[in-house]
Design an enzyme around this catalytic site. Structure first.
Site, short mmCIF file in Angstrom:
data_model
loop_
_atom_site.label_atom_id
_atom_site.label_comp_id
_atom_site.label_asym_id
_atom_site.label_seq_id
_atom_site.Cartn_x
_atom_site.Cartn_y
_atom_site.Cartn_z
N ASP A 45 0.87 -1.17 0.00
CA ASP A 45 0.00 0.00 0.00
C ASP A 45 0.91 1.23 0.00
O ASP A 45 2.10 1.15 0.32
CB ASP A 45 -0.94 -0.02 1.22
N TRP A 46 0.34 2.36 -0.34
CA TRP A 46 1.15 3.56 -0.56
C TRP A 46 1.72 4.07 0.77
O TRP A 46 0.98 4.33 1.71
CB TRP A 46 0.32 4.62 -1.27
#
Length: 742
Positions: A277-278
């Site tokens: 995930d970012w």
């Protein structure tokens, strides 16, 4: 209807391991709990080509393929014909194009996309065919925008009704989740786009999501939180998996050896890529060794990402071997060959903003709407007796494609309920609109990140009086209330279940001046509707329902569509009735322990005999259905490889054609282990004409009877009696079949 009890003996108890499906996908069949959506195994025909490419790559080029080179791409290697890997947010539709190194939109005029119903709406259809339609349709849009990876679907278990992403996630039930996720993934990937299933795993709260350490026992992990991921990988053959923000048993998910290597890659045989995930990566060596393949979104210059210069330094310093780097590069290349982004001339091109895609969005939206209450038969609207309709509430005119913190979609088309009413009602019917309430929030300095946006809940008296005058002077009133995507948002959970903006008081006062009041709630998560429910006779639940959401909703209200949606989660009377809150184990602090164990959602309510306001699987129709003649296919012993095949007749005893969802729940009256009172193990959605019956067949493998034996580290079916409860919600059981496993 009286319960009918049938008895039959079933074969010996056994332990088993799930096997990977390898046959080609041929058709969708939503009548069976035994998946017929068999996906092809990963294409390993290109391993020789991949070996050749890896041997030609420099260490720097390998590193570039494993980390972001923009917000949504990795670096390609032009000299070897290796393209960049392009990604797109897509839970609601393909996100607009943004800047290379910031979240600012580029402002293009050609990046519009279809707005699809949110995940909760897809789940409320209880229709795997529509999940496949969704995946195929959004996959076509991704290809038209030249995307390689669709960062969807998101389907973490809904553990708390306060969850900020409940609107986006699917259900509180692992079985329903997996039966919807598999066709979705297959639909996406048929378009030469990789689905990225997320968020792996136990990512069930937004509060402290970047730091919280989740502790859950092994049986609960295996039975509740992993089944849909496992099915997406093994049955759906998902090409990519997104690692979540949180920790699990002390290690961040993007460097969690147990979940990424031991379970995902080794036990399930996952051959694709794990994408972070970012800004969810915290190390270089540990992350790569423990299963992460591609790092995205880390704050700072791209060359300083953990898998950029630090990775090169770690290899040169002997902390990592280049062979370990090659394994992740191999996975990236394998996905590229599977989606035909490399060395291919026949990759699908896709399409976007088409009439067909709007029709797809409409089909999903129209089957997602849930009729909760219709005590005075105000619905469907009898337009021959109506000359004036009062439309009240900001959600009559609000749009939901954009909003909140997280992925939205810039769309050319989003029909509001008021627009649809104006287009669909006869011209002789007057429509008068009053906003009724304002969407007011407290100042930013007063907000708590863990509790979403604070709201101002006092009604504007001028707006209230205007709404009351409009309502009093009308034949019928439709209040469009609920929530929005600014209030229900990624990165924060709600602080309570209260409807915001003073809407409860508005609905009560409008009902006092006009008894013919219909309340329509547009939202993505449960709310405390006790006062609303007791005030009105007619209550409809809709969702952030996509480009055609307004048309679908009005078609349900007018009767052009007979509602068939079923709740994909339990709507509690009180927050403290829900398991994570009853056990005081939400949200935790530095860590959270899932004290309710396997008793998530309806399992808790049914096992603890706590009455919900509306149960899991609940939804009314404009017609009535009877279940008759339930039977199983055998009276003799079943073998290990057999399935229990249930047949029954669904009779439409009303005057309208309609769809009903037959739900089959399993229970074991006596067990040596803790079990839920009942667990969903099969369902089928069927259309029945008025006065007719349709035979429904539901096939349940004996393997679905299993629990996870922690001591044996394997699945096991106990001996003894089992009950199959057949109904149209978890609380409305109409027939029961008794089975025995000897």
């Amino acid at each position: 209807m009286k319960k009918n009890i049938l008895k039959v003996t079933v074969g010996m108890a056994f332990a088993f391991s799930f096997a990977s499906c390898t046959s080609q996908h041929k058709q969708i069949n939503n009548s069976s709990s035994d998946s017929l959506l068999d996906a092809p195994i990963s294409n390993l025909n290109y391993e020789a080509e991949i070996d050749s490419l890896i041997n030609k790559l420099t260490l720097e080029e390998k590193s570039g393929m494993l980390h972001g080179n923009s917000k949504f791409t990795t670096a390609g290697v032009e000299r070897l014909g290796i393209p960049a890997l392009t990604m797109a947010d897509g839970p609601l539709g393909i996100r607009e194009e943004i800047s290379r190194d910031s979240w600012e939109p580029l402002g293009w005029e050609n990046d519009f996309a279809t707005f699809y119903p949110a995940g909760g709406a897809v789940a409320a259809t209880w229709n795997p065919d529509l999940a496949y339609t969704f995946g195929k349709s959004i996959g076509e849009e991704a290809r038209d925008r030249s995307k390689d990876v669709l960062l969807a679907p998101a389907f973490n278990i809904i553990r708390t009704p306060l969850g900020g992403r409940t609107y986006e996630y699917f259900t509180e039930d692992p079985f329903l989740n997996k039966k919807l996720v598999v066709p979705y993934v297959i639909g996406v990937q048929e378009n030469d786009v990789a689905a990225c299933i997320k968020h792996y795993a136990v990512n069930n709260q937004e509060t402290n999501r970047g730091t919280v350490d989740v502790n859950v026992d092994e049986r609960t992990l295996r039975e509740i939180y992993l089944p849909a991921f496992k099915a997406a990988v093994i049955e759906g053959n998902a090409y990519s998996v997104m690692g979540a923000y949180n920790k699990f048993r002390g290690d961040y998910l993007n460097e969690n050896n147990y979940l990424l290597n031991d379970i995902l890659k080794n036990e399930w045989g996952f051959e694709g890529i794990v994408i972070s995930d970012w800004d969810a990566v915290h190390s270089t060596v540990k992350a790569l060794k423990n299963g992460l393949d591609v790092e995205m979104g880390t704050d700072g210059p791209f060359e300083d990402y953990y898998f950029a210069k630090p990775l090169i330094k770690a290899v040169k310093g002997g902390e990592l071997s280049e062979a370990e780097v090659d394994e992740s590069v191999r996975r990236v290349l394998r996905v590229m060959y599977n989606i035909k982004s490399i060395d291919s001339t026949d990759r699908k091109t896709g399409s976007r903003n088409t009439k067909e895609h709007l029709e797809d969005a409409y089909k999903i939206a129209s089957e997602a709407i849930v009729l909760l209450k219709n005590n005075e038969d105000l619905l469907p609207l009898n337009l021959e007796k109506v000359s004036k309709v009062a439309v009240i509430g900001a959600n009559a005119t609000r749009k939901f494609g954009l909003g909140g913190y997280g992925a939205g979609v810039k769309t050319k088309t989003e029909i509001t309920p008021l627009e649809a009413l104006e287009q669909k009602l006869p011209q002789n019917i007057e429509i008068e609109y009053a906003r009724g309430y304002e969407e007011n929030y407290v100042g930013q300095s007063e907000n708590n990140q863990n509790h979403g946006r604070g709201t101002i809940n006092e009604l504007n008296l001028d707006l209230l009086e205007e709404a009351k005058l409009v309502a009093k002077d009308s034949d019928i009133v439709i209040i469009f209330a609920g929530s929005n995507r600014d209030y229900e948002s990624e990165a924060s959970d709600r602080k309570d279940l209260e409807l915001p903006f003073g809407q409860v008081e508005l609905i009560k006062q409008i009902k006092e001046v006009n008894p013919n009041t219909i309340a329509v709630l547009i939202a993505g998560a449960p709310y405390d509707l006790r006062e609303v429910n007791s005030s009105v006779s007619t209550l409809v639940w809709s969702w952030f329902n996509g480009s055609e959401g307004g048309n679908a909703l009005i078609d349900v209200l007018t009767g052009d569509v007979n509602p068939s949606g079923k709740l994909p989660w339990t709507m509690p009377k009180r927050l403290e009735d829900s398991p994570a809150h009853a056990t005081k184990s939400f949200p935790g602090d530095d860590s959270v322990t899932y004290k309710e164990g396997i008793l998530v959602g309806y399992r808790w309510f049914d096992t603890k005999n706590i009455a919900p306001l509306y149960p899991f699987g609940y939804g009314l129709s404009y017609t009535t259905f009877n279940f008759k003649n339930a039977a199983v296919d055998k009276s003799e012993t079943y073998s290990v490889d057999d399935s229990v095949v249930i047949t029954l007749d669904v009779e439409n005893s009303g005057k309208r054609a309609g769809k009903e969802v037959v739900q089959v729940y399993l229970s074991k009256p006596t067990s040596r282990i803790e079990r839920a009172a009942k667990e969903l193990k099969g369902f089928s959605k069927v259309m029945v004409q008025p006065g007719k019956s349709e035979k429904v067949t539901i096939r349940i493998p004996i393997s679905e009877f299993a629990f996870y034996n922690v001591e044996k580290q394997d699945w096991e079916v106990e001996s003894g009696e089992y009950l199959l409860h057949i109904g149209n919600s978890s609380r409305n059981i109409l027939q029961t079949i008794s089975l025995r496993v000897d």
